[in-house]
Design a protein around this motif. Sequence first.
Motif, PDB file in Angstrom:
ATOM      1  N   VAL A   5       0.841  -1.193   0.000  1.00  0.00           N
ATOM      2  CA  VAL A   5       0.000   0.000   0.000  1.00  0.00           C
ATOM      3  C   VAL A   5       0.880   1.249   0.000  1.00  0.00           C
ATOM      4  N   TYR A   6       0.535   2.195  -0.844  1.00  0.00           N
ATOM      5  CA  TYR A   6       1.278   3.465  -0.874  1.00  0.00           C
ATOM      6  C   TYR A   6       0.532   4.467   0.018  1.00  0.00           C
ATOM      7  N   THR A   7       1.230   4.962   1.028  1.00  0.00           N
ATOM      8  CA  THR A   7       0.606   5.855   2.016  1.00  0.00           C
ATOM      9  C   THR A   7       1.088   7.287   1.781  1.00  0.00           C
ATOM     10  N   GLU A   8       0.181   8.125   1.328  1.00  0.00           N
ATOM     11  CA  GLU A   8       0.546   9.500   0.953  1.00  0.00           C
ATOM     12  C   GLU A   8       0.843  10.377   2.159  1.00  0.00           C
ATOM     13  N   SER A   9       1.838  11.247   1.981  1.00  0.00           N
ATOM     14  CA  SER A   9       2.139  12.229   3.037  1.00  0.00           C
ATOM     15  C   SER A   9       2.453  13.562   2.382  1.00  0.00           C
ATOM     16  N   GLU A  10       2.434  14.592   3.184  1.00  0.00           N
ATOM     17  CA  GLU A  10       2.744  15.926   2.684  1.00  0.00           C
ATOM     18  C   GLU A  10       3.521  16.643   3.773  1.00  0.00           C
ATOM     19  N   LYS A  64      15.183  13.812  -3.635  1.00  0.00           N
ATOM     20  CA  LYS A  64      14.696  13.809  -5.026  1.00  0.00           C
ATOM     21  C   LYS A  64      13.181  13.555  -5.085  1.00  0.00           C
ATOM     22  N   LEU A  65      12.645  13.012  -3.976  1.00  0.00           N
ATOM     23  CA  LEU A  65      11.206  12.734  -3.949  1.00  0.00           C
ATOM     24  C   LEU A  65      10.475  13.702  -3.019  1.00  0.00           C
ATOM     25  N   SER A  66      11.112  14.829  -2.711  1.00  0.00           N
ATOM     26  CA  SER A  66      10.491  15.724  -1.728  1.00  0.00           C
ATOM     27  C   SER A  66       9.207  16.354  -2.252  1.00  0.00           C
ATOM     28  N   ALA A  67       9.104  16.542  -3.562  1.00  0.00           N
ATOM     29  CA  ALA A  67       7.830  17.024  -4.135  1.00  0.00           C
ATOM     30  C   ALA A  67       7.226  15.896  -4.954  1.00  0.00           C
ATOM     31  N   PHE A  68       5.914  15.815  -4.947  1.00  0.00           N
ATOM     32  CA  PHE A  68       5.249  14.736  -5.679  1.00  0.00           C
ATOM     33  C   PHE A  68       5.546  14.833  -7.173  1.00  0.00           C
ATOM     34  N   ASN A  69       5.935  13.707  -7.742  1.00  0.00           N
ATOM     35  CA  ASN A  69       6.174  13.600  -9.171  1.00  0.00           C
ATOM     36  C   ASN A  69       5.671  12.221  -9.591  1.00  0.00           C
ATOM     37  N   ALA A  70       4.594  12.194 -10.377  1.00  0.00           N
ATOM     38  CA  ALA A  70       3.903  10.933 -10.671  1.00  0.00           C
ATOM     39  C   ALA A  70       4.847   9.883 -11.257  1.00  0.00           C
ATOM     40  N   LYS A  71       5.730  10.326 -12.171  1.00  0.00           N
ATOM     41  CA  LYS A  71       6.602   9.375 -12.867  1.00  0.00           C
ATOM     42  C   LYS A  71       7.601   8.731 -11.894  1.00  0.00           C
ATOM     43  N   SER A  72       8.235   9.565 -11.071  1.00  0.00           N
ATOM     44  CA  SER A  72       9.225   9.036 -10.130  1.00  0.00           C
ATOM     45  C   SER A  72       8.557   8.181  -9.052  1.00  0.00           C
ATOM     46  N   TYR A  73       7.412   8.641  -8.548  1.00  0.00           N
ATOM     47  CA  TYR A  73       6.725   7.892  -7.495  1.00  0.00           C
ATOM     48  C   TYR A  73       6.249   6.531  -8.038  1.00  0.00           C
ATOM     49  N   ALA A  74       5.702   6.536  -9.267  1.00  0.00           N
ATOM     50  CA  ALA A  74       5.257   5.266  -9.863  1.00  0.00           C
ATOM     51  C   ALA A  74       6.440   4.325 -10.007  1.00  0.00           C
ATOM     52  N   ASN A  75       7.583   4.898 -10.383  1.00  0.00           N
ATOM     53  CA  ASN A  75       8.783   4.088 -10.576  1.00  0.00           C
ATOM     54  C   ASN A  75       9.217   3.403  -9.266  1.00  0.00           C
ATOM     55  N   VAL A  91      -3.597   2.011  -3.644  1.00  0.00           N
ATOM     56  CA  VAL A  91      -3.297   3.449  -3.525  1.00  0.00           C
ATOM     57  C   VAL A  91      -4.618   4.144  -3.204  1.00  0.00           C
ATOM     58  N   SER A  92      -4.555   5.459  -2.967  1.00  0.00           N
ATOM     59  CA  SER A  92      -5.806   6.187  -2.788  1.00  0.00           C
ATOM     60  C   SER A  92      -6.239   6.704  -4.160  1.00  0.00           C
ATOM     61  N   SER A  93      -7.491   7.137  -4.250  1.00  0.00           N
ATOM     62  CA  SER A  93      -7.932   7.789  -5.500  1.00  0.00           C
ATOM     63  C   SER A  93      -7.888   9.305  -5.282  1.00  0.00           C
ATOM     64  N   SER A  94      -6.768   9.786  -4.806  1.00  0.00           N
ATOM     65  CA  SER A  94      -6.625  11.215  -4.520  1.00  0.00           C
ATOM     66  C   SER A  94      -6.311  11.983  -5.802  1.00  0.00           C
ATOM     67  N   ALA A  95      -6.208  13.301  -5.666  1.00  0.00           N
ATOM     68  CA  ALA A  95      -5.863  14.122  -6.835  1.00  0.00           C
ATOM     69  C   ALA A  95      -4.495  13.696  -7.379  1.00  0.00           C
ATOM     70  N   ASP A  96      -3.516  13.439  -6.507  1.00  0.00           N
ATOM     71  CA  ASP A  96      -2.195  13.003  -6.966  1.00  0.00           C
ATOM     72  C   ASP A  96      -2.279  11.649  -7.672  1.00  0.00           C
ATOM     73  N   SER A  97      -3.099  10.768  -7.113  1.00  0.00           N
ATOM     74  CA  SER A  97      -3.163   9.413  -7.676  1.00  0.00           C
ATOM     75  C   SER A  97      -3.799   9.368  -9.055  1.00  0.00           C
ATOM     76  N   LYS A  98      -4.558  10.409  -9.405  1.00  0.00           N
ATOM     77  CA  LYS A  98      -5.097  10.487 -10.772  1.00  0.00           C
ATOM     78  C   LYS A  98      -3.961  10.418 -11.786  1.00  0.00           C
ATOM     79  N   TYR A  99      -2.811  10.967 -11.408  1.00  0.00           N
ATOM     80  CA  TYR A  99      -1.645  10.971 -12.304  1.00  0.00           C
ATOM     81  C   TYR A  99      -0.769   9.749 -12.052  1.00  0.00           C
ATOM     82  N   LEU A 100      -0.632   9.415 -10.778  1.00  0.00           N
ATOM     83  CA  LEU A 100       0.272   8.330 -10.390  1.00  0.00           C
ATOM     84  C   LEU A 100      -0.237   6.950 -10.832  1.00  0.00           C
TER      85      LEU A 100
END
Length: 315
Positions: A5-10, A64-75, A91-100
Amino acid sequence: MSVLVYTESEQGKFKKVAFEVASYARAVADQLGTSVTAISINAEDPSILGAYGVTKVLNITDEKLSAFNAKSYANVINQAADEQGSKVVIVSSSADSKYLAPLLAIALKAGYASNVVAAPSSISPFTVKRTAFTNKAFNETSISTDIKLIGVSKNAFGLKENETEAEVTNYSPSIPENGVHVESVDKATDKVTIADAEIVISGGRGLKGPENWGMIEDLAEVLGAATACSKPVSDLGWRPHGEHVGQTGKPVASNLYIAIGISGAIQHLAGINASKVKLVINTDPEAPFFKAADYGVVGDAFEVVPALIEKLKAF
Ligand code: FAD
């Protein structure tokens, strides 16, 4: 083979949705007779995920992962799934996850079901109930691929809390240079964000101009809420674009959504339908929002909102 499970943080703090997806993953793992491994990226104290059913955390701390980046996070999530041999990724269906999530599904070669809104079915955790047509309908989807990716909507699954701490292992996946530099600019540090807010106060064109947003801010402060707006309001530059909610803006899945001077166009409702309770304040009793709302006040916002603030302050 654990459920991953990917657990989102900010800014080092887990979002509430991280605990919801962890709890959902636990329910899936219980049905499969396995454990839950979480991926945490730059979050403080990932051991607290144990309270939501996570056994082990793969803890990534990397600038390198301090800001959300769909491509790097997916990788990196794909690398973890591959190394763990995980066949189920949540994963969640959050706004970020729409891209991830779509990028992750491709990398995993997984069937992907997004916007899951119900607990895992007792028949199979891979037959899921989802919203469709911008939250206007539900459907049941079965994922039949070998690897499965599930996106869980906010507020869809209650938290399962206990006293356990998760085992935390530092994890250093390779992070390829993808030529994209993402910088996160924090514009409102002391404000509740729309994505995490339990209550959202949203203003529309009925408020006439940006000079009238003081009462929206005041109401939000009294209720500890986030502020949002309709698309024309941000297009007109009355409010920042980050506050625009709806089909083309941010999705809202708060417990309470208060719409003030918003007509209730389908494109607006599409983004806020997932909110549990909707209250509308509008002078026009024929405004479409009244059909979608749980509670409605037919009245002038310039009278109703100050009176509401006064009552709430006295409460
Ligand atoms: P209006 O439609 O002008 O409504 C203002 C409301 O305020 C009226 O109902 C009026 O009765 C009420 N009012 C007036 N005075 C008062 C008062 N004193 N007190 C209380 N009420 C008052 N819109 C979005 O919001 N989000 C989106 O994501 C979005 N995406 C879109 C995508 C596409 C492709 C398109 C074509 C449109 C999209 N729209 C979106 C625009 C949408 O169709 C509507 O035009 C928009 O939502 C209307 O915004 P509004 O309700 O603020 O303004």
